[in-house]
Motif scaffolding. Structure first.
Motif, PDB file in Angstrom:
ATOM      1  N   TYR A  29      -3.938   8.679  13.527  1.00  0.00           N
ATOM      2  CA  TYR A  29      -5.124   9.491  13.826  1.00  0.00           C
ATOM      3  C   TYR A  29      -6.248   8.611  14.369  1.00  0.00           C
ATOM      4  O   TYR A  29      -6.955   8.990  15.302  1.00  0.00           O
ATOM      5  CB  TYR A  29      -5.619  10.233  12.566  1.00  0.00           C
ATOM      6  N   PHE A  30      -6.404   7.433  13.773  1.00  0.00           N
ATOM      7  CA  PHE A  30      -7.482   6.542  14.237  1.00  0.00           C
ATOM      8  C   PHE A  30      -7.194   6.044  15.653  1.00  0.00           C
ATOM      9  O   PHE A  30      -8.082   6.005  16.502  1.00  0.00           O
ATOM     10  CB  PHE A  30      -7.637   5.351  13.275  1.00  0.00           C
ATOM     11  N   LEU A  31      -5.969   5.659  15.911  1.00  0.00           N
ATOM     12  CA  LEU A  31      -5.641   5.109  17.227  1.00  0.00           C
ATOM     13  C   LEU A  31      -5.713   6.179  18.319  1.00  0.00           C
ATOM     14  O   LEU A  31      -6.435   6.034  19.308  1.00  0.00           O
ATOM     15  CB  LEU A  31      -4.244   4.467  17.223  1.00  0.00           C
ATOM     16  N   ILE A  32      -4.987   7.254  18.106  1.00  0.00           N
ATOM     17  CA  ILE A  32      -4.904   8.288  19.157  1.00  0.00           C
ATOM     18  C   ILE A  32      -6.217   9.063  19.231  1.00  0.00           C
ATOM     19  O   ILE A  32      -6.717   9.373  20.321  1.00  0.00           O
ATOM     20  CB  ILE A  32      -3.715   9.237  18.892  1.00  0.00           C
ATOM     21  N   GLY A  33      -6.792   9.366  18.069  1.00  0.00           N
ATOM     22  CA  GLY A  33      -8.067  10.092  18.045  1.00  0.00           C
ATOM     23  C   GLY A  33      -9.139   9.337  18.822  1.00  0.00           C
ATOM     24  O   GLY A  33      -9.882   9.919  19.617  1.00  0.00           O
ATOM     25  N   LYS A  34      -9.210   8.044  18.594  1.00  0.00           N
ATOM     26  CA  LYS A  34     -10.219   7.222  19.275  1.00  0.00           C
ATOM     27  C   LYS A  34      -9.961   7.174  20.791  1.00  0.00           C
ATOM     28  O   LYS A  34     -10.902   7.262  21.595  1.00  0.00           O
ATOM     29  CB  LYS A  34     -10.202   5.794  18.698  1.00  0.00           C
ATOM     30  N   ILE A  35      -8.705   7.046  21.164  1.00  0.00           N
ATOM     31  CA  ILE A  35      -8.381   7.050  22.606  1.00  0.00           C
ATOM     32  C   ILE A  35      -8.790   8.383  23.232  1.00  0.00           C
ATOM     33  O   ILE A  35      -9.401   8.421  24.308  1.00  0.00           O
ATOM     34  CB  ILE A  35      -6.875   6.753  22.836  1.00  0.00           C
TER      35      ILE A  35
ATOM     36  N   VAL B 296      -4.518  20.008  12.740  1.00  0.00           N
ATOM     37  CA  VAL B 296      -4.319  18.640  13.233  1.00  0.00           C
ATOM     38  C   VAL B 296      -3.639  17.764  12.177  1.00  0.00           C
ATOM     39  O   VAL B 296      -2.870  16.868  12.502  1.00  0.00           O
ATOM     40  CB  VAL B 296      -5.660  18.007  13.675  1.00  0.00           C
ATOM     41  N   VAL B 297      -3.915  18.059  10.921  1.00  0.00           N
ATOM     42  CA  VAL B 297      -3.351  17.206   9.861  1.00  0.00           C
ATOM     43  C   VAL B 297      -2.119  17.813   9.206  1.00  0.00           C
ATOM     44  O   VAL B 297      -1.654  17.334   8.168  1.00  0.00           O
ATOM     45  CB  VAL B 297      -4.409  16.885   8.763  1.00  0.00           C
ATOM     46  N   GLU B 298      -1.557  18.840   9.808  1.00  0.00           N
ATOM     47  CA  GLU B 298      -0.513  19.541   9.061  1.00  0.00           C
ATOM     48  C   GLU B 298       0.776  18.759   8.886  1.00  0.00           C
ATOM     49  O   GLU B 298       1.492  19.000   7.903  1.00  0.00           O
ATOM     50  CB  GLU B 298      -0.265  20.959   9.592  1.00  0.00           C
ATOM     51  N   ALA B 299       1.064  17.822   9.758  1.00  0.00           N
ATOM     52  CA  ALA B 299       2.318  17.069   9.573  1.00  0.00           C
ATOM     53  C   ALA B 299       2.302  16.281   8.257  1.00  0.00           C
ATOM     54  O   ALA B 299       3.204  16.444   7.429  1.00  0.00           O
ATOM     55  CB  ALA B 299       2.602  16.173  10.774  1.00  0.00           C
ATOM     56  N   PRO B 300       1.298  15.440   7.998  1.00  0.00           N
ATOM     57  CA  PRO B 300       1.315  14.749   6.707  1.00  0.00           C
ATOM     58  C   PRO B 300       1.142  15.684   5.513  1.00  0.00           C
ATOM     59  O   PRO B 300       1.727  15.451   4.445  1.00  0.00           O
ATOM     60  CB  PRO B 300       0.145  13.757   6.801  1.00  0.00           C
ATOM     61  N   VAL B 301       0.358  16.753   5.697  1.00  0.00           N
ATOM     62  CA  VAL B 301       0.158  17.685   4.582  1.00  0.00           C
ATOM     63  C   VAL B 301       1.476  18.370   4.216  1.00  0.00           C
ATOM     64  O   VAL B 301       1.856  18.461   3.038  1.00  0.00           O
ATOM     65  CB  VAL B 301      -0.928  18.720   4.938  1.00  0.00           C
ATOM     66  N   MET B 302       2.197  18.842   5.231  1.00  0.00           N
ATOM     67  CA  MET B 302       3.480  19.492   4.945  1.00  0.00           C
ATOM     68  C   MET B 302       4.444  18.486   4.330  1.00  0.00           C
ATOM     69  O   MET B 302       5.238  18.837   3.451  1.00  0.00           O
ATOM     70  CB  MET B 302       4.054  20.102   6.225  1.00  0.00           C
ATOM     71  N   TRP B 303       4.332  17.250   4.773  1.00  0.00           N
ATOM     72  CA  TRP B 303       5.218  16.232   4.210  1.00  0.00           C
ATOM     73  C   TRP B 303       4.949  16.052   2.707  1.00  0.00           C
ATOM     74  O   TRP B 303       5.888  15.887   1.916  1.00  0.00           O
ATOM     75  CB  TRP B 303       5.080  14.898   4.953  1.00  0.00           C
ATOM     76  N   ALA B 304       3.696  16.118   2.330  1.00  0.00           N
ATOM     77  CA  ALA B 304       3.348  15.991   0.908  1.00  0.00           C
ATOM     78  C   ALA B 304       3.996  17.113   0.102  1.00  0.00           C
ATOM     79  O   ALA B 304       4.448  16.910  -1.034  1.00  0.00           O
ATOM     80  CB  ALA B 304       1.830  16.026   0.736  1.00  0.00           C
ATOM     81  N   ALA B 305       4.048  18.307   0.712  1.00  0.00           N
ATOM     82  CA  ALA B 305       4.690  19.432   0.033  1.00  0.00           C
ATOM     83  C   ALA B 305       6.200  19.220  -0.054  1.00  0.00           C
ATOM     84  O   ALA B 305       6.814  19.385  -1.113  1.00  0.00           O
ATOM     85  CB  ALA B 305       4.375  20.727   0.780  1.00  0.00           C
ATOM     86  N   LEU B 306       6.792  18.821   1.059  1.00  0.00           N
ATOM     87  CA  LEU B 306       8.248  18.659   1.099  1.00  0.00           C
ATOM     88  C   LEU B 306       8.727  17.515   0.202  1.00  0.00           C
ATOM     89  O   LEU B 306       9.833  17.541  -0.324  1.00  0.00           O
ATOM     90  CB  LEU B 306       8.705  18.419   2.546  1.00  0.00           C
ATOM     91  N   ARG B 307       7.853  16.533   0.057  1.00  0.00           N
ATOM     92  CA  ARG B 307       8.196  15.415  -0.820  1.00  0.00           C
ATOM     93  C   ARG B 307       8.506  15.910  -2.235  1.00  0.00           C
ATOM     94  O   ARG B 307       9.362  15.361  -2.931  1.00  0.00           O
ATOM     95  CB  ARG B 307       7.011  14.429  -0.842  1.00  0.00           C
ATOM     96  N   ARG B 308       7.827  16.989  -2.623  1.00  0.00           N
ATOM     97  CA  ARG B 308       8.106  17.557  -3.946  1.00  0.00           C
ATOM     98  C   ARG B 308       9.515  18.141  -4.000  1.00  0.00           C
ATOM     99  O   ARG B 308      10.205  18.024  -5.017  1.00  0.00           O
ATOM    100  CB  ARG B 308       7.065  18.638  -4.320  1.00  0.00           C
ATOM    101  N   ILE B 309       9.934  18.779  -2.927  1.00  0.00           N
ATOM    102  CA  ILE B 309      11.318  19.287  -2.898  1.00  0.00           C
ATOM    103  C   ILE B 309      12.292  18.122  -3.043  1.00  0.00           C
ATOM    104  O   ILE B 309      13.252  18.181  -3.824  1.00  0.00           O
ATOM    105  CB  ILE B 309      11.614  20.035  -1.576  1.00  0.00           C
ATOM    106  N   SER B 310      12.025  17.048  -2.291  1.00  0.00           N
ATOM    107  CA  SER B 310      12.935  15.888  -2.331  1.00  0.00           C
ATOM    108  C   SER B 310      13.098  15.382  -3.756  1.00  0.00           C
ATOM    109  O   SER B 310      14.215  15.124  -4.219  1.00  0.00           O
ATOM    110  CB  SER B 310      12.380  14.745  -1.467  1.00  0.00           C
ATOM    111  N   LEU B 311      11.972  15.220  -4.437  1.00  0.00           N
ATOM    112  CA  LEU B 311      12.034  14.656  -5.788  1.00  0.00           C
ATOM    113  C   LEU B 311      12.758  15.596  -6.751  1.00  0.00           C
ATOM    114  O   LEU B 311      13.501  15.157  -7.619  1.00  0.00           O
ATOM    115  CB  LEU B 311      10.614  14.335  -6.283  1.00  0.00           C
ATOM    116  N   HIS B 312      12.540  16.891  -6.564  1.00  0.00           N
ATOM    117  CA  HIS B 312      13.246  17.837  -7.434  1.00  0.00           C
ATOM    118  C   HIS B 312      14.737  17.910  -7.100  1.00  0.00           C
ATOM    119  O   HIS B 312      15.574  18.067  -7.993  1.00  0.00           O
ATOM    120  CB  HIS B 312      12.591  19.221  -7.373  1.00  0.00           C
TER     121      HIS B 312
END
Lengths: 332, 332
Positions: free
Chosen positions: B145-151, B296-312
């Protein structure tokens, strides 16, 4: 040979080839007006048909090009879309909703469109700057070779375009020969895997569109068989962990620059499953195509081979290729 | 909550956020030198991590960008690669063979590279123009986000970048909250589908990389479960014919411009299978993220949700997420 009309195919190919001059004129006109970038856009199988052409441009051309699903393009647009962009559309029926909507939108924006359709007087034609009606003649890629090949030539990126395009005259004949060469393998494949509960399909380079589309638009859509398609390099980043005895892995082997990746898949899969199958471009004779162009025409050539599998699957499974549960059957 | 260390995540997030200034300086320097186009290139999951950023640029920026698998890029090159191109690489280990090979090749060609790695003194760093070491801090997207956002900001395409970047400070906190919000659904999902013989995963827009990667890099690679992933618009061009009672369809629902396509999938799938599940971005609270940045932030946010599925899944199936049959276990 099952449902094989060699003469009809040759005859269609001739008619398709006759479009060359007209398409080249269109390409020249477009190029001379200026082409800042190219958007290839369609849905499903039609998108997959254009994948090799976007791939070709990505590698060979200075002109930026993008392959984008019509629905996505409609929803998101692109800041790169400008007055001197070129939008290339493909819809066999000429009435695919999203594709027609894009043509209309481009008309409003004053952006040029070239639409490939299979019949006259369609909504798509009505809203396109240029329409190339290929009347359903196979291979449908022929018209794209003329359009994109000519643009590349004009852009000093394909100096021997004329020689390549001349050879295409005999492509339908060579495709018929491929169909004959592969037919026994295709029959055996259909018999062996007719009830497979899952198949992994792998391919690379300009055969990626074919790999993606064959598994989705034929095996899934028309035979209701479960598949996973994955590109050769990506195969090793997940899917290959599923491979074990009894898991079918089918590889479409390219003669292009990605062949080494296909070789790696073949080596792995033939070690870890007893159900590995490959369809290798290099086994096809293609007597009229020069060595240096074999990789350029592999998408339609491989399709000619896979078409034999489709027809045998339809036959041995007694499941028509036209049978659908949902597509144009129910509302969704 | 199972294997959940909220404080560690916050702490990592803080450290990741501290890289902002350095990354923005790099972005500014690169931009000021000139960026003709951008190639995002990596393999497997790392490629998928960069998909949202390429997508973002495709829609919002005049700068052409391309997302290409490292092995493909090595094999084919691109005529669009020039002295003033920028090649962005990602390899957690910093030693992925193809990625390092690209860095070396760019070094020879004099093309600038920015490499994202998770540890110091890697072969990738040795051959890269710039290296951004994120030390494995989650979310790894933060640095992008910092790299691409700044560009984008420098290119007059993201005027409120500073405000957006300020909010990212609290993204890890909000992601923790998402993990808590989804945990029960994730547990139920894992219990219900732990032995599914096949799952269809569907997503769109900047959640496509997540959809593709979660099914391939987690379910297939680390749980040996069969999946098919397909984008929401493409779902209706083949795969949906496989849907019937008892076929799991899992939708990752975006809040971005492609949401209507996801809605269409939900409507269809909930009608024709009794095993339809959705994980909907709009259900997550994200108290620190403004409405306009949620998509804009949904990829990491969804990943946080899916990570719970992985652990379960790991827990209920008693199948470690680190267990591999082949990857870095055998030679291939």
């Amino acid at each position: 040979m099952l449902k094989f009309d060699a003469e009809k195919f040759i005859d269609e190919g001739k008619k398709g080839y006759q479009l060359r001059e007209k398409i080249e004129e269109t390409a020249t006109k477009l190029y001379d007006e200026g082409v800042r970038n190219i958007f290839f856009t369609a849905s499903g199988g039609s998108n997959a048909v254009m994948q090799p052409f976007n791939y070709w441009m990505e590698i060979k051309s200075d002109i930026p090009s993008y392959l984008i699903t019509a629905a996505d393009f409609l929803a998101t647009g692109s800041k790169k879309l400008k007055k001197d962009s070129l939008v290339i559309l493909l819809s066999k029926s000429g009435d695919t909703k999203e594709t027609v909507a894009i043509a209309k939108k481009m008309e409003e924006l004053g952006v040029r469109t070239v639409s490939f359709v299979n019949k006259e007087d369609t909504p798509l034609q009505e809203h396109s700057t240029y329409t190339i009606d290929t009347f359903g003649y196979h291979p449908q890629e022929m018209a794209f070779y003329f359009l994109i090949g000519k643009i590349l030539q004009k852009n000093q990126e394909f100096s021997d375009y004329e020689r390549f395009a001349d050879e295409l005259k005999y492509l339908p004949e060579d495709m018929n020969l491929v169909a004959e060469e592969i037919d026994e393998q295709a029959r055996n494949f259909a018999e062996k895997y007719q009830n497979a509960d899952y198949q992994i399909w792998v391919g690379s380079g300009d055969l990626w569109g074919t790999t993606y589309c064959y598994s989705m638009c034929v095996l899934e859509e028309s035979q209701w068989l479960r598949t996973k398609s994955v590109s050769s390099p990506e195969f090793f980043h997940g899917t290959f962990e599923l491979v074990e005895k009894g898991v079918p892995v089918v590889l479409l082997k390219s003669e292009g620059p990605t062949r080494a990746m296909d070789d790696r898949v073949a080596k792995f899969a033939s070690t870890y499953t007893d159900e590995f199958e490959e369809f290798d471009m290099s086994n096809f004779s293609l007597p009229h195509i020069s060595k240096e162009y074999r990789a350029v025409v592999e998408a339609p050539v491989m399709w000619a081979a896979l078409r034999r599998i489709s027809l045998h699957l339809e036959d041995v499974r007694n499941h028509s290729l036209d049978k659908r549960r949902y597509y144009r059957v129910v509302e969704y």
